[in-house]
Design an enzyme around this catalytic site. Structure first.
Site, PDB file in Angstrom:
ATOM      1  N   HIS A  81      -5.323  36.210   5.392  1.00  0.00           N
ATOM      2  CA  HIS A  81      -4.063  35.870   6.144  1.00  0.00           C
ATOM      3  C   HIS A  81      -3.554  36.636   7.077  1.00  0.00           C
ATOM      4  CE1 HIS A  81      -0.832  32.617   5.268  1.00  0.00           C
ATOM      5  NE2 HIS A  81      -1.567  32.019   4.626  1.00  0.00           N
ATOM      6  N   HIS A 167       9.438  49.533   8.214  1.00  0.00           N
ATOM      7  CA  HIS A 167       9.095  50.504   7.992  1.00  0.00           C
ATOM      8  C   HIS A 167       7.315  50.719   6.828  1.00  0.00           C
ATOM      9  CE1 HIS A 167       9.122  51.479   3.637  1.00  0.00           C
ATOM     10  NE2 HIS A 167       9.887  51.705   2.864  1.00  0.00           N
ATOM     11  N   THR A 169       5.287  51.771   4.645  1.00  0.00           N
ATOM     12  CA  THR A 169       4.952  50.965   3.860  1.00  0.00           C
ATOM     13  C   THR A 169       4.909  49.991   3.759  1.00  0.00           C
ATOM     14  OG1 THR A 169       6.801  51.748   2.192  1.00  0.00           O
ATOM     15  CG2 THR A 169       4.542  53.242   2.849  1.00  0.00           C
TER      16      THR A 169
END
Lengths: 308, 308
Positions: A81, A167, A169
């Site tokens: 997805h 960001h 992670t």
């Protein structure tokens, strides 16, 4: 009747411990009610529906998202997805006695707070979008997490809140407000992904299909079958029976049997009534003709009258 | 959750003033909520659904029935639907937090009181029946109002309450308890009543059709069409899509088109979900997957938790 909104938050994980930790945050928020959740390994995605007052739903969404940002590392994430971040998309939806504008406000508060707490870039979409093209999830998700670093610095793609860099992670998060929509998946009796993708294209708005439908073909590993995953953003304009019958027509063309279907997330009552009405040739089947709904409405009305 | 029962009372009139007077009695009963009513000249019959607490529904049923007995003269009544009296049949139905036994008690109280107030003979049917054959409405209604005087004196047909002779203008009344059922009418594109009756027989339990279905053919005067009127007493065992598809098959045989359908009275949610699930090949579509139902249930559960 009490003011109620819903949130259908999408997190990029299907790892058991993370799923439980995220659900736990929602469960422990007072007056926020977990309605439904689904996750699977091939989408590698957790979809959680919860409802309650504006304050409680906002609080639950923030707690769950903070937890997800702590636990999910997008650098290792794979899934069928499209997604932009650990907390991928968090729409707020008016359910009872609330408006889309109420939900726009909640989504902005959500985005502002999450950006401040975690330095994660935030995009507003749907009714909360700050530019027309941003109302569309696909436009925002272009290139997905992997291309985010180069996309986010483009002048027309600056985030609405937070820094103009991913960001490390958690990538980026999309939030906003939308009307109730229907998620609907159909399983096909073929393992051939290219056929599934052809059928999906026939339905998909961007490829000339139904204007309110997004459709994608995906493999279901280990089962030797494929799936058409759809979201119908306006099931009053584009009723589900029409989507299903066209899907059947296209599948017939490739001699692909339809094995079964399921709602992904909660099924809006009116979308189900319209299906029954079509096949049984009922001119108009409204919610207040449903016994349980009429009884509930009558009692609530009566209670209000009694209170006067 | 509050204790709630429903009553679906059938009165032998379609005359405006009488209809309004009967509905007025229900409307003015505190905590009884009028859900739906239908009446028409060809059945010459008023069907009223209302719900509330046991006490309020009993009170509303008694007031409405007293009014109907005052207003309706069965000696002048003509209609296509079988009937035994002015207040023809008054079933009580468990809806929420109540059982069929609760409704049996209410129906006996209703019958005992109406007999005492108006000297009208009362038959108990359904789950309140005092002999097996009396559970069946058709058995009780045999010969209808016109044959009542000779039938009622037979030893096996003595009424359960009241005198063993008809009320001169009101005939007899049938009351009892039953589960929620579905009333469903299908309009046929033919004026030929004999064809409609043939199709109805194919569906009717007593003629070898579906075990939980009663079906009758009727003319709709002035429109040049006919109608199959059905009640499905157990729509879980006999889902409506199956009834509709068989009806379609039989209608096709006589080249009769199906013009349209409608629920007669309120539509039970589960009966509608089963229709949608069948046609869209959804394995299992339960009420708590419906957004509005799940939200309501979650809030009620939460409120109970908060009260602890």
């Amino acid at each position: 009747m009490r003011k109620t909104i819903e949130c259908v938050a999408n997190f990029s994980t299907s790892e058991r411990k993370s799923v439980e930790a995220i659900l736990g945050e929602i469960r422990r928020t007072p007056q926020a009610y977990l309605l439904d959740y689904t996750y699977d390994d091939y989408y590698n995605r957790l979809v959680v529906s919860f409802a309650g007052t504006e304050e409680s739903v906002l609080q639950a969404a923030l707690s769950a998202s903070s937890r997800a940002i702590d636990l999910i590392d997008m650098r290792k994430h794979k899934g069928q997805h499209p997604r932009l971040g650990a907390v991928d998309v968090v729409p707020f939806i008016p359910i009872r006695n609330t408006t889309i504008d109420d939900c726009v406000k909640v989504s902005k508060e959500f985005g502002r707070t999450l950006a401040a707490q975690h330095s994660v870039p935030i995009y507003l979409y749907g009714a909360a979008a700050t530019k027309p093209e941003r109302s569309d999830l696909d436009w925002i998700r272009k290139g997905e997490y992997e291309a985010l670093a180069e996309m986010i610095v483009q002048p027309d793609r600056r985030p609405d809140f937070g820094p103009a860099e991913p960001h490390a992670t958690a990538g980026a998060t999309i939030t906003g407000a939308r009307k109730v929509m229907a998620g609907f998946n159909v399983n096909l009796g073929t393992s051939d992904l290219s056929t599934a993708k052809k059928i999906a294209r026939a339905l998909h708005a961007g490829k000339g299909g139904f204007a309110t439908v997004k459709a994608m073909g995906a493999e279901i590993p280990g089962k030797g079958i494929t799936q058409i995953g759809m979201s119908i953003t306006d099931f009053e304009k584009t009723p589900l029976y029409r989507v299903f019958e066209l899907l059947k027509l296209e599948a017939d063309r490739y001699n692909v049997p339809i094995l079964g279907s399921e709602f992904c997330g909660m099924a809006p009552l009116q979308s189900v009534l319209a299906i029954a009405a079509y096949y049984l040739k009922i001119d108009n089947l409204e919610a207040n003709r449903i016994l349980e709904v009429a009884v509930q409405n009558a009692i609530e009305k009566g209670d209000q009258g009694d209170q006067k």
